[in-house]
Scaffold this motif. Structure first.
Motif, PDB file in Angstrom:
ATOM      1  N   GLY A 380       0.826  -1.207   0.000  1.00 18.72           N
ATOM      2  CA  GLY A 380       0.000   0.000   0.000  1.00 18.72           C
ATOM      3  C   GLY A 380       0.854   1.247   0.000  1.00 18.72           C
ATOM      4  O   GLY A 380       2.023   1.222   0.391  1.00 18.72           O
ATOM      5  N   LYS A 381       0.265   2.350  -0.423  1.00 18.93           N
ATOM      6  CA  LYS A 381       0.987   3.612  -0.458  1.00 18.93           C
ATOM      7  C   LYS A 381       1.263   4.113   0.954  1.00 18.93           C
ATOM      8  O   LYS A 381       0.656   3.667   1.931  1.00 18.93           O
ATOM      9  N   THR A 384      -1.309   4.572   4.372  1.00 20.63           N
ATOM     10  CA  THR A 384      -2.579   3.852   4.231  1.00 20.63           C
ATOM     11  C   THR A 384      -2.929   3.009   5.449  1.00 20.63           C
ATOM     12  O   THR A 384      -3.987   2.376   5.469  1.00 20.63           O
ATOM     13  N   LYS A 386      -0.601   0.688   7.206  1.00 19.50           N
ATOM     14  CA  LYS A 386       0.013  -0.642   7.222  1.00 19.50           C
ATOM     15  C   LYS A 386       0.403  -1.071   8.644  1.00 19.50           C
ATOM     16  O   LYS A 386       0.208  -2.230   9.018  1.00 19.50           O
ATOM     17  N   HIS A 494       5.790   0.002   0.400  1.00 18.29           N
ATOM     18  CA  HIS A 494       5.072   0.698  -0.662  1.00 18.29           C
ATOM     19  C   HIS A 494       5.736   0.433  -2.011  1.00 18.29           C
ATOM     20  O   HIS A 494       5.278   0.918  -3.043  1.00 18.29           O
ATOM     21  N   LEU A 521      -3.588  -2.531   0.886  1.00 19.85           N
ATOM     22  CA  LEU A 521      -4.500  -1.540   1.456  1.00 19.85           C
ATOM     23  C   LEU A 521      -4.799  -0.458   0.421  1.00 19.85           C
ATOM     24  O   LEU A 521      -3.879   0.050  -0.224  1.00 19.85           O
ATOM     25  N   ALA A 523      -5.787   3.212  -1.242  1.00 14.09           N
ATOM     26  CA  ALA A 523      -5.558   4.620  -0.926  1.00 14.09           C
ATOM     27  C   ALA A 523      -6.840   5.213  -0.365  1.00 14.09           C
ATOM     28  O   ALA A 523      -7.948   4.721  -0.639  1.00 14.09           O
ATOM     29  N   LEU A 524      -6.732   6.269   0.409  1.00 12.06           N
ATOM     30  CA  LEU A 524      -7.904   6.860   1.051  1.00 12.06           C
ATOM     31  C   LEU A 524      -8.922   7.332   0.023  1.00 12.06           C
ATOM     32  O   LEU A 524     -10.130   7.193   0.228  1.00 12.06           O
ATOM     33  N   ARG A 527     -11.466   4.742  -0.933  1.00 13.47           N
ATOM     34  CA  ARG A 527     -12.327   4.149   0.087  1.00 13.47           C
ATOM     35  C   ARG A 527     -13.678   4.849   0.139  1.00 13.47           C
ATOM     36  O   ARG A 527     -13.810   6.024  -0.225  1.00 13.47           O
ATOM     37  N   ASN A 567      -2.956  10.086   2.423  1.00 15.67           N
ATOM     38  CA  ASN A 567      -3.844   9.021   2.885  1.00 15.67           C
ATOM     39  C   ASN A 567      -4.268   9.198   4.342  1.00 15.67           C
ATOM     40  O   ASN A 567      -4.513  10.321   4.771  1.00 15.67           O
ATOM     41  N   LEU A 568      -4.374   8.109   5.109  1.00 17.63           N
ATOM     42  CA  LEU A 568      -4.896   8.184   6.474  1.00 17.63           C
ATOM     43  C   LEU A 568      -4.036   9.075   7.365  1.00 17.63           C
ATOM     44  O   LEU A 568      -4.545   9.761   8.239  1.00 17.63           O
TER      45      LEU A 568
END
Length: 687
Positions: A380-381, A384, A386, A494, A521, A523-524, A527, A567-568
């Protein structure tokens, strides 16, 4: 050589080696540390200066009055370096080596060494009052480090003068609080005692001296200690920034400059709120109301950091104190483990399920492995979540009562990853702590080892890790006995590991050892649970603060427009900053959001207005499609070929027109800067 010694005494004071130093600086073309041509360029400079490799060492140091005067001129450096030198010497005792401090021209001011090595050092004039500038000694760690402005190792035959080839030397320049080189710290020893970790220890010691100088320079200033990880506050790796009582930026140490990602001159033009995403007055209130407490701030990059402000006199490290960076002395008080701003929220598979179908599917797959020690690879980027997933996997397993140990493979220099991961025995290398150190693998025995950014692990350590996973034992550096370990491993990255395997930068056998289950996962922006995530994050804020627990409909609408490149992590940072700005209110309003974030949202909305109907059809549109839509909105026609070729052509044209300004090009094209950087890294292609 005798003539040079007479000339040096005759020209001192005021500046004994200024002419030669200036010549060396003019002829230098500083390379990056680790490039194979560093030594070659230094040898070329030595020849240009008229030195001969067969010359004998100069045995004419400065006379005592002249040396005393030179020390007086460098009194601040000398005073702050002595206790660190004593600590460093205690770490390398009985290794046939010595610690040296020089001024900014390479003249040795002070030395501490093993008695059995001092005689050998004297044979090559490695003693106080002697210049080790390149102009006098040719290629050597002190002189070359000062010319290049970078930490340097010169080993054995790499020295220009034959007489010095009995030495291995590791040197790091020392800068004052304003970035000017004022001296150097060096460990020189017998070539047979060479170890690659010595340079890392010297660099850390030099940085400790710099931090002492920084605290002393700004004793009356407001100092902000910060780092992205709370456990690094109060350690050698924390960032330090100093501000006048009115909030004017004064200076920052090396770690702070690295975290800001900006040079000192650029930082000096920015107000406090632009650097930390909060008004200076709020930090002053925090220092007054709760001295020593930590708060959360946001850097210009969007990274959230834990910070502690102070306005007290510093305390310096004494000679008996250790270089153990995990518990380094706090500048304002005794050793202690910093208290985080708030307890870390408990991550479980259930709490991570906030309604997104993609994430829910990942959690169901992971849950099926509950109680089974199958390795998991999380892709995942950046940002995100992890590590959140790794912690949840550990908590929902039978190993939950045992340690969860995390190591970010990208956060440590290559020379330290081995010792940090596998541990080492007493005396395993120069600078090793007494009684040795258990590594992360042994710490995780019985529990879970999380290796973040596994793609950044050096190949040599990949081989050792592979052996640990095969044999379930680990042999610390310098040890002969294998230690059995029982652990579960979760890795994250990533990077594209398959592509790295093809490039020869990641081992294929290790890849198949760590990817028992691979999950990616999203990217935001891909979602569908943004509202639920916002609610969950706000609910986790400390109860003791009067912070809002919800956002307005306008804010939520603006959030939906954002590309969320961070992201998050970016979402958490924006919410934390906005919450502080809205303290005491019922909800977060548009006016509480950071200005740069609001501008990003405006840019994203403008970008969407020129996208083609096809590009607007999905919320998961990638940057390549955005670039295509942007060119159509500008009335341009794509060249023949694939979409990526079209985007590459457009990026190249835009960068050329904007003189290579990546940020400006990204804004104009409506792309994330990472996309433009990826294009540059890959030689003009985006894939």
């Amino acid at each position: 050589m005798l003539r040079r010694g007479i000339e040096r005494r005759a020209t001192y004071p005021p500046c004994p080696f200024h002419r030669r130093h200036a010549l060396t600086q003019r002829s230098a073309n500083p390379p990056a540390v680790g490039r194979p041509d560093v030594i070659a360029q230094a040898h070329a400079r030595s020849l240009e200066l008229g030195l001969r490799a067969s010359e004998m060492p100069d045995f004419h140091p400065l006379r005592r009055p002249a040396l005393r005067e030179l020390v007086d001129r460098n009194q601040s450096l000398y005073t702050h370096a002595l206790p660190v030198m004593e600590t460093l010497h205690a770490q390398i005792v009985d290794t046939q080596s010595m610690v040296l401090l020089t001024d900014n021209h390479g003249v040795i001011l002070h030395s501490l060494g093993d008695s059995d090595f001092v005689e050998k050092a004297n044979r090559v004039a490695l003693c106080p009052g002697v210049s080790w500038a390149e102009a006098d000694r040719g290629t050597n760690a002190i002189g070359t480090a000062l010319v290049d402005g970078q930490p340097t190792v010169v080993h054995a035959g790499e020295h220009f003068l034959h007489a010095n080839r009995i030495l291995t030397c590791s040197c790091a320049p020392i800068a004052d609080p304003f970035g000017r080189t004022i001296g150097a710290l060096d460990v020189s020893g017998d070539t047979r005692g060479f170890h690659k970790h010595t340079l890392a220890l010297v660099r850390m010691s030099a940085q400790m001296i710099e931090n002492h100088l920084f605290s002393n320079q700004f004793v009356d200033a407001i100092r902000v200690h910060f780092h992205a990880r709370a456990e690094f506050i109060g350690t050698l790796f924390e960032g330090l920034a100093a501000f006048a009582p009115d909030g004017t930026f004064l200076s920052a140490n090396r770690s702070a400059l690295f975290q800001f990602g900006q040079p000192l001159a650029e930082l000096q033009r920015q107000p406090f709120d632009a650097l930390f995403g909060i008004a200076f007055s709020r930090v002053l209130q925090q220092i007054t109301r709760a001295p020593g407490e930590t708060i959360l701030l946001t850097l210009p990059s969007g990274v959230r950091v834990v910070a502690r402000g102070e306005h007290t006199a510093p305390r310096y490290v004494g000679p008996a104190e250790s270089l153990d960076t995990s518990r380094a002395p706090l500048p304002g008080g005794a050793r202690q483990t910093p208290r985080p701003a708030e307890p870390a929220p408990l991550a479980t598979l259930e709490t991570l399920d906030t309604g997104d179908a993609q994430v829910a599917a990942i959690l169901r797959r992971v849950a099926k492995l509950r109680g089974r020690d199958i390795p998991i690879l999380v892709l995942g980027k950046t940002g995100t979540g992890k590590e959140w997933l790794a912690r949840a996997i550990h908590h929902d397993s039978p190993r939950r009562a045992a340690p969860f140990v995390a190591l970010n493979c990208a956060s440590l220099p290559d020379t330290l990853i081995e010792a940090e991961l596998f541990g080492y025995e007493d005396g395993a290398f120069t600078g090793a702590k007494k009684r040795g150190s258990v590594g992360k693998i042994v710490q995780a025995d019985g529990g879970t080892l999380f290796l973040d950014e596994i793609g950044d692990m050096p190949l040599a350590q990949q081989v050792r890790l592979m052996r640990v996973l095969q044999e379930r034992t680990v042999v610390p550096l310098g040890a002969t006995r294998a230690i059995p370990v029982d652990l579960r491993i979760v890795c994250a990255t990533h990077r594209n590991l398959r592509a790295m395997i093809e490039d020869g930068t990641f081992r294929e056998d290790l890849y198949y050892r760590i990817n028992g289950l691979v999950v990616t996962l999203p990217a935001l922006r891909e979602r569908t649970d943004l509202h639920a995530l916002v609610t969950r994050m706000l609910a986790l804020q400390p109860d003791g603060e009067r912070l809002p627990r919800r956002v307005s409909a306008e804010v939520l609408e603006r959030f939906a427009q954002c590309r969320w490149p961070g992201n998050l992590r970016q979402l958490a940072n924006v919410l934390r900053t906005a919450s502080i700005m809205a303290e005491g209110a019922q909800q977060i309003e548009l006016d509480d959001l950071p200005d740069d974030f609001l501008q990003d949202c405006v840019d994203a909305a403008a970008e969407q207005s020129v996208q083609s109907p096809l590009a607007r059809a999905g919320s998961g549109v990638d940057d390549e499609a955005r670039a295509a839509a942007q060119t159509q909105g500008q009335g341009q026609q794509p060249p023949s070929g694939k979409m990526e070729a079209w985007q590459a052509s457009l990026i190249a044209q835009t960068l050329e027109r904007l003189d290579g300004n990546v940020s400006a090009a990204a804004r104009e094209l409506g792309l994330a800067r990472n996309t433009v950087y990826r294009y540059l890294r890959r030689g003009g292609t985006t894939h």
